[in-house]
Design an enzyme around this catalytic site. Sequence first.
Site, PDB file in Angstrom:
ATOM      1  N   TYR A   1       1.083  -1.057  -0.114  1.00  0.00           N
ATOM      2  CA  TYR A   1       0.062   0.133  -0.237  1.00  0.00           C
ATOM      3  C   TYR A   1       0.954   1.255  -0.025  1.00  0.00           C
ATOM      4  CZ  TYR A   1      -4.301  -2.447   1.259  1.00  0.00           C
ATOM      5  OH  TYR A   1      -4.872  -3.839   1.164  1.00  0.00           O
TER       6      TYR A   1
ATOM      7  N   LYS B   1       2.943 -15.440   2.920  1.00  0.00           N
ATOM      8  CA  LYS B   1       2.688 -15.743   1.206  1.00  0.00           C
ATOM      9  C   LYS B   1       4.188 -16.395   0.583  1.00  0.00           C
ATOM     10  CE  LYS B   1       0.522 -17.341  -2.502  1.00  0.00           C
ATOM     11  NZ  LYS B   1      -0.262 -18.405  -2.182  1.00  0.00           N
TER      12      LYS B   1
ATOM     13  N   ASP C   1      -3.380 -18.067   1.613  1.00  0.00           N
ATOM     14  CA  ASP C   1      -5.113 -18.753   0.817  1.00  0.00           C
ATOM     15  C   ASP C   1      -5.531 -19.605   1.538  1.00  0.00           C
ATOM     16  OD1 ASP C   1      -2.411 -19.683   0.602  1.00  0.00           O
ATOM     17  OD2 ASP C   1      -2.832 -20.195  -1.228  1.00  0.00           O
TER      18      ASP C   1
ATOM     19  N   ASP D   1      -5.700  -6.034   5.843  1.00  0.00           N
ATOM     20  CA  ASP D   1      -6.393  -5.643   5.593  1.00  0.00           C
ATOM     21  C   ASP D   1      -7.800  -6.677   5.152  1.00  0.00           C
ATOM     22  OD1 ASP D   1      -8.982  -3.842   4.665  1.00  0.00           O
ATOM     23  OD2 ASP D   1      -7.143  -3.084   2.129  1.00  0.00           O
TER      24      ASP D   1
ATOM     25  N   ASP E   1     -11.484  -8.441   7.784  1.00  0.00           N
ATOM     26  CA  ASP E   1     -12.458  -7.642   7.523  1.00  0.00           C
ATOM     27  C   ASP E   1     -13.157  -9.524   7.038  1.00  0.00           C
ATOM     28  OD1 ASP E   1     -12.952  -4.476   6.708  1.00  0.00           O
ATOM     29  OD2 ASP E   1     -13.569  -4.531   5.148  1.00  0.00           O
TER      30      ASP E   1
END
Length: 355
Positions: free
Chosen positions: A138, A189, A221, A245, A249
């Site tokens: 980001y 990852k 994942d 992020d 959620d």
Amino acid sequence: MKIAVLPGDGVGAEVIAEAVKVLAALKGRGLAFEIEQAPIGGAAYDASGDPLPEATLELATKADAILFGAVGGPRYDALPREKRPENAILRLRKELNLFANLRPASVFAELADASTLRPEVVAGLDILIVRELTGDIYFGRPRGIRKLKSGVREGFDTMRYTDEEIRRIAHAGFRAALKRNRKLCSVDKANVLETSQLWREVVSTVGKEYAAVELTHMYVDNAAMQLLKNPRQFDVIVTGNMFGDILSDEASMLTGSIGMLPSASLDEKGKGLYEPIHGSAPDIAGKDLANPLAAILSAAMMLRHSFDQERVAARVEIAVKKVLAQGYRTADIFRRGTRRVGTREMGDAVVAALG
Ligand code: NAD
């Protein structure tokens, strides 16, 4: 201890008033603090033309902790980006170097049927996601959209973390795990990304300083799947900005009620900004409909993480459990057979349940 209270806009101001009511009820009973309030967001823009006025920033900088409501509203949507209310919270996080975002997702037994997952999968769920907030793809440079020689346009971003940034968020994760069930799952990852390989190595090294915490690693994942399949296997999850992020959620939706979820954003010294995860909810603002429990639980997080008052924090959380058990429900969590109350009455019920 000094608390800066920044209620903001819409239901932000309504729910923070209830959280302040709860804090006021605890004051004197072993808890000493001063509260000072300042405008932020649209309210501050209306008053001074700036969503984060200098005086508000100064108050937040000097305070030991910040209790924040929510900002924004349709009236401000056409403003340029730097004048928009939402810019105030982004700036505040940056100015105060709040790099560790803590988002609990817990399901109160009484609300297990509010989740889209089966109650037996989520009942008793109590996980905490620790997300790095100031680095990663980001913020990484270079980034942009460029035109290649072929004439084709290409968008690109850079995922990057220094070992120092990983170390400090890892410490935040381990410290949080020590206050809970002492299990930390680091999500990355590492099978594909260099950044994640460094992440895994550094988190493992930091883990040697926390023998009491059981550290595991999981690919993102798989973590996304496990959160749906068997979310109760997790205690604390620590992860980078982008993975956090998305996963936070996802985890919040396991609980099914946005009005119940608190959050904290901490700096290196434990100073923090505490806020419900929801926004200013213009659709229900000013109607005494908002659920104040996320804001009240945010105040409990403040007592735990910035003031180290574990017992008082737990007392607030137990009071919230009690009012739910007594059947009190705001409109967002109302079911037939329960007692429907407004924002203020819910706040009063929590105060009464503090005992
Ligand atoms: P929102 O979280 O405000 O509302 C989403 C839905 O949840 C709405 O239906 C709302 O009524 C409901 N809801 C939210 N909080 C509730 C509560 N306490 N009790 C009961 N129901 C609740 O998100 P949105 O509608 O996408 O955004 C509205 C405004 O808030 C926008 O201006 C947005 O930019 C801003 N926002 C601010 C923050 C923040 O200040 N940190 C976060 C998210 C959105």
